[in-house]
Design an enzyme around this catalytic site. Structure first.
Site, short mmCIF file in Angstrom:
data_model
loop_
_atom_site.label_atom_id
_atom_site.label_comp_id
_atom_site.label_asym_id
_atom_site.label_seq_id
_atom_site.Cartn_x
_atom_site.Cartn_y
_atom_site.Cartn_z
N HIS A 101 0.88 -1.28 0.14
CA HIS A 101 -0.21 0.00 0.06
C HIS A 101 0.80 1.23 0.03
O HIS A 101 2.12 1.24 0.53
CB HIS A 101 -0.97 -0.12 1.20
CG HIS A 101 -0.42 -0.29 2.57
ND1 HIS A 101 0.23 -1.48 3.04
CD2 HIS A 101 0.17 0.67 3.47
CE1 HIS A 101 0.70 -1.29 4.09
NE2 HIS A 101 0.81 -0.10 4.36
N HIS A 103 0.71 5.30 1.17
CA HIS A 103 -0.14 6.24 1.73
C HIS A 103 -0.01 7.41 1.01
O HIS A 103 0.88 7.89 0.57
CB HIS A 103 0.71 6.50 3.19
CG HIS A 103 0.71 5.28 4.09
ND1 HIS A 103 0.01 5.30 5.33
CD2 HIS A 103 1.62 4.27 4.38
CE1 HIS A 103 0.07 4.33 5.90
NE2 HIS A 103 1.12 3.51 5.53
#
Ligand code: AMP
Ligand code: ZN
Length: 137
Positions: A101, A103
């Site tokens: 992922h 951010h």
């Protein structure tokens, strides 16, 4: 980590709730449940990989494009003064959820967030030595 026991895969599968803000063929973006700042969100590839070093480069490219778009929205729609993009790969870097992922953290003047590193003065020789190991062969 496998897809079967991965929190973010379960979000992709619709088996866990998330506040989704963007989706395309390869990526999903949703709000971070414990945001660092207003608008903090995560971009993930739909296909599971434990971290960005292990991802399909095409997935990383797609996540980068999505993150750029969300960074633009943070500025144009939330009035952010800047945006930080960051991805932690492996526990030593601070990763806690083991599905790749990115951010997207809107930054606001005076928001009080600290930079994630402390600059060090090191010998030019040390920089040169790490550069040799990091360079294309
Ligand atoms: P990292 O430490 O880089 O692995 O970041 C994991 C991020 O996922 C943290 O910022 C968490 O707040 C966020 N997070 C964990 N669970 C959820 C969830 N169910 N929905 C949205 N964000 C989450
Ligand atoms: Zn996963």
């Amino acid at each position: 980590m496998t897809e079967a026991d991965c929190l973010f895969c379960s979000i992709v599968a619709g088996e866990n709730p998330a506040t989704v803000i963007r989706e395309d063929d390869r990526t999903l973006a949703f709000m971070d449940i414990n945001p660092a700042t207003r608008g903090h969100c995560l971009v993930i590839p739909k296909r599971h990989s434990d971290d960005l070093t292990l991802s399909d480069p095409e997935d990383i490219a797609a996540c980068s494009i999505a993150a750029q778009e969300l960074a633009q929205r943070a500025i144009s729609k939330l009035g952010a003064d800047g945006v930080a993009l960051i991805s932690f790969a492996k526990p030593a870097a601070g990763q806690t959820v083991f599905h790749t992922h990115l951010h997207v953290i809107p930054r606001y003047e005076g928001d009080g967030l600290k930079q994630p590193w402390i600059p060090n003065n090191v010998d030019a020789a040390e920089i040169e030595s790490s550069a040799k190991e990091m360079s294309n062969d």
